[in-house]
Scaffold this motif. Structure first.
Motif, PDB file in Angstrom:
ATOM      1  N   ASP A   1       0.828  -1.196   0.000  1.00  0.00           N
ATOM      2  CA  ASP A   1       0.000   0.000   0.000  1.00  0.00           C
ATOM      3  C   ASP A   1       0.866   1.251   0.000  1.00  0.00           C
ATOM      4  OD1 ASP A   1      -1.917   1.974   0.393  1.00  0.00           O
ATOM      5  OD2 ASP A   1      -3.112   0.740   1.743  1.00  0.00           O
ATOM      6  N   GLY A   2       0.906   1.943  -1.139  1.00  0.00           N
ATOM      7  CA  GLY A   2       1.686   3.169  -1.233  1.00  0.00           C
ATOM      8  C   GLY A   2       1.108   4.330  -0.461  1.00  0.00           C
ATOM      9  N   ARG A   3      -0.164   4.231  -0.018  1.00  0.00           N
ATOM     10  CA  ARG A   3      -0.761   5.321   0.760  1.00  0.00           C
ATOM     11  C   ARG A   3      -0.141   5.414   2.157  1.00  0.00           C
ATOM     12  NH1 ARG A   3      -6.769   3.183  -0.359  1.00  0.00           N
ATOM     13  NH2 ARG A   3      -5.624   1.318   0.336  1.00  0.00           N
ATOM     14  N   VAL A   4       0.033   4.292   2.797  1.00  0.00           N
ATOM     15  CA  VAL A   4       0.607   4.275   4.147  1.00  0.00           C
ATOM     16  C   VAL A   4       2.043   3.764   4.138  1.00  0.00           C
ATOM     17  CG1 VAL A   4      -1.617   4.044   5.281  1.00  0.00           C
ATOM     18  CG2 VAL A   4      -0.414   1.993   4.560  1.00  0.00           C
ATOM     19  N   GLN A   5       2.527   3.384   2.956  1.00  0.00           N
ATOM     20  CA  GLN A   5       3.884   2.859   2.785  1.00  0.00           C
ATOM     21  C   GLN A   5       4.141   1.687   3.727  1.00  0.00           C
ATOM     22  OE1 GLN A   5       6.735   6.084   2.920  1.00  0.00           O
ATOM     23  NE2 GLN A   5       5.960   6.977   1.027  1.00  0.00           N
ATOM     24  N   ARG A   6       3.202   0.742   3.663  1.00  0.00           N
ATOM     25  CA  ARG A   6       3.323  -0.495   4.424  1.00  0.00           C
ATOM     26  C   ARG A   6       2.850  -1.649   3.563  1.00  0.00           C
ATOM     27  NH1 ARG A   6       1.497   2.757   8.869  1.00  0.00           N
ATOM     28  NH2 ARG A   6      -0.671   2.142   8.556  1.00  0.00           N
ATOM     29  N   ALA A   7       3.415  -2.824   3.817  1.00  0.00           N
ATOM     30  CA  ALA A   7       2.997  -4.048   3.140  1.00  0.00           C
ATOM     31  C   ALA A   7       2.521  -5.030   4.191  1.00  0.00           C
ATOM     32  CB  ALA A   7       4.151  -4.647   2.327  1.00  0.00           C
ATOM     33  N   VAL A   8       1.478  -5.788   3.855  1.00  0.00           N
ATOM     34  CA  VAL A   8       0.927  -6.751   4.803  1.00  0.00           C
ATOM     35  C   VAL A   8       0.438  -7.967   4.032  1.00  0.00           C
ATOM     36  CG1 VAL A   8      -1.393  -5.744   4.742  1.00  0.00           C
ATOM     37  CG2 VAL A   8      -0.674  -7.059   6.737  1.00  0.00           C
ATOM     38  N   VAL A   9       0.586  -9.139   4.639  1.00  0.00           N
ATOM     39  CA  VAL A   9       0.050 -10.387   4.091  1.00  0.00           C
ATOM     40  C   VAL A   9      -0.972 -10.923   5.081  1.00  0.00           C
ATOM     41  CG1 VAL A   9       0.568 -12.744   3.366  1.00  0.00           C
ATOM     42  CG2 VAL A   9       2.186 -10.914   2.861  1.00  0.00           C
ATOM     43  N   GLU A  10      -2.185 -11.163   4.595  1.00  0.00           N
ATOM     44  CA  GLU A  10      -3.250 -11.728   5.422  1.00  0.00           C
ATOM     45  C   GLU A  10      -3.403 -13.207   5.094  1.00  0.00           C
ATOM     46  OE1 GLU A  10      -6.680  -9.407   4.600  1.00  0.00           O
ATOM     47  OE2 GLU A  10      -5.991  -7.672   5.766  1.00  0.00           O
ATOM     48  N   CYS A  11      -3.309 -14.055   6.127  1.00  0.00           N
ATOM     49  CA  CYS A  11      -3.374 -15.499   5.944  1.00  0.00           C
ATOM     50  C   CYS A  11      -4.511 -16.065   6.793  1.00  0.00           C
ATOM     51  CB  CYS A  11      -2.059 -16.173   6.362  1.00  0.00           C
ATOM     52  SG  CYS A  11      -0.594 -15.479   5.588  1.00  0.00           S
ATOM     53  N   PRO A  12      -5.505 -16.696   6.172  1.00  0.00           N
ATOM     54  CA  PRO A  12      -6.566 -17.318   6.969  1.00  0.00           C
ATOM     55  C   PRO A  12      -6.039 -18.531   7.731  1.00  0.00           C
ATOM     56  CG  PRO A  12      -6.839 -17.832   4.645  1.00  0.00           C
ATOM     57  CD  PRO A  12      -5.728 -16.844   4.727  1.00  0.00           C
ATOM     58  N   GLN A  13      -6.392 -18.620   9.009  1.00  0.00           N
ATOM     59  CA  GLN A  13      -5.968 -19.735   9.849  1.00  0.00           C
ATOM     60  C   GLN A  13      -7.186 -20.257  10.610  1.00  0.00           C
ATOM     61  OE1 GLN A  13      -2.632 -18.592  12.321  1.00  0.00           O
ATOM     62  NE2 GLN A  13      -1.269 -18.358  10.577  1.00  0.00           N
TER      63      GLN A  13
END
Length: 395
Positions: free
Chosen positions: A324-336
């Motif tokens: 996300d260039g808006r907040v300059q963060r990257a995240v991976v969401e993994c269902p568990q």
């Protein structure tokens, strides 16, 4: 709030936006209990006496956070120094209306807690959504600020009692936005998900080898009869053992973002989203080119002219990546199952495994984007999309 106050006979002088309720998806307002207003709590009887909060004034949206510090030279003049953007501060003055003192006390408690934001945001802050003017469709006028949190909590600066016991309290508070930009909604083009698991089969090839063939400009004022003394050898650049290299087979898909909807003066930032599908994904490469003429992005694209790369070594099956260039963060969401969703921060590499830099586009360029992933580790149902989000310094 205006509807609740006027229903009680409070003479509120306000010209509300006629389409506001429809823009936020609300039905016509009746009373706090029936509408289940955000502050209403069945366990607190006083909450039904809170009639709402009306904005009186706000400061901070119409001022730019850009600053620059000149550095004075020993001789005449100064070096201007780089432009930087400091955080944005928003100062609010609002009117809190309650039917009596106990309801006012509860309303202040609720407002104080609401301004603290969500418990999940932590120190990063929350996303804030505001309208820049009276909305008509709810999207064109919508603006977003990120990493927003309370700076100074609510302070009552004055109270007024009406004949029927209704209390009008003037309250001030301030917020801070860690990300100073004001963002619009993403452009429509590029919002569709593109299949990458069934993209073109390319290879065997090493996507990083192309950079070794790129030409760089050489200084033209050096006298060939007077070469400069040789520089000492540089130490080898450290490389991550997790960064994937070598020749392989890849699946390659393309995403085209048109420049036609872009403003000629607003800069934009990309938001990359990838769904890995039914199997693990390895050696993901996303490469950006500017496309000012709005071409079809067909045919060969020169890697030497690319703006930047995003390289990610591994993404688990069933996960969703957001860079996300808006907040300059990257995240991976993994269902568990059965816990829910776990979030992790992936390691982003730039071209040839270098440090990753967040791209931004300062003119209406449009984009051509290639999405590469190793064929053996790409699920047939893997998809990707790239949103282009305009932003400004004032709103």
């Amino acid at each position: 709030m205006t509807a609740y106050a006027r229903a009680r006979g409070v003479p509120i002088q306000c010209d509300p936006c006629p389409d506001l309720a429809a823009a936020v998806g609300d039905m016509p307002y009746l009373d706090p209990v029936t509408d289940e207003a955000p502050w209403y709590d069945p366990a607190v009887p006083e909450s039904r006496g809170v009639l709402g909060v009306m904005g009186l004034s706000v400061a901070g949206f119409d001022s730019s956070p850009i600053t620059r510090e000149p550095v004075q030279l020993v001789g005449p003049g100064a070096v201007l120094g780089p432009l930087r953007r400091q955080h944005r501060e928003l100062a609010y003055t609002v009117l809190l209306i309650a039917t009596e003192d106990c309801a006012l006390s509860y309303g202040l408690e609720w407002l104080s807690v609401a301004l603290q934001g969500s418990a999940c945001a932590g120190c990063a802050g929350d996303e804030m959504c505001v309208f820049s003017c009276c909305p008509t469709d709810g999207d064109r006028e919508l603006r977003h600020l990120y990493d927003v949190g309370v700076l100074d909590g609510p302070q009552v600066t004055g109270t007024q009692y009406l004949a029927d016991g209704t209390v009008l309290a003037t309250v001030t508070f301030s917020l801070a936005a860690g990300k100073p930009w004001i963002y619009r909604e993403p452009l429509v083009t590029g919002m569709d998900w593109v299949p990458i698991g069934t993209g073109d089969l390319v290879g065997p090839v090493d996507p990083d080898q192309v950079y070794q063939q790129c030409l760089t400009a050489e200084p033209c004022t050096q006298d060939p009869l007077c070469p400069p003394p040789p520089l000492p050898p540089l130490p080898p650049a450290p490389t991550s053992p997790c960064y994937p290299t070598g020749v392989d087979l890849f699946r390659r898909s393309r995403v085209s973002v048109s420049p036609l909807e872009q403003s000629s003066w607003l800069e934009t930032v990309p938001v990359l989203e990838v769904r890995t599908g039914s199997q693990d994904m390895r050696r993901l490469l996303v490469r950006f080119w500017t496309n000012p003429q709005g071409g079809t992005c067909e045919g060969p694209l020169d890697p030497c002219a690319a703006c930047t790369d995003v390289n990610i070594a591994y993404l688990p099956a069933g996960s969703t990546l957001r860079v996300d260039g808006r907040v300059q963060r990257a995240v991976v969401e993994c269902p568990q199952i059965p816990i829910g969703v776990a979030t992790s921060t992936p390691t982003l590499y730039g071209p040839e495994g270098s440090l990753f830099g967040w791209p931004q586009f300062t003119c209406p360029t449009g984009l051509c984007i290639e999405v590469w992933s190793r064929s053996a580790d790409t699920a047939p149902d893997a998809t990707a999309r790239v949103l282009l989000v305009p932003r400004s310094d004032v709103g």
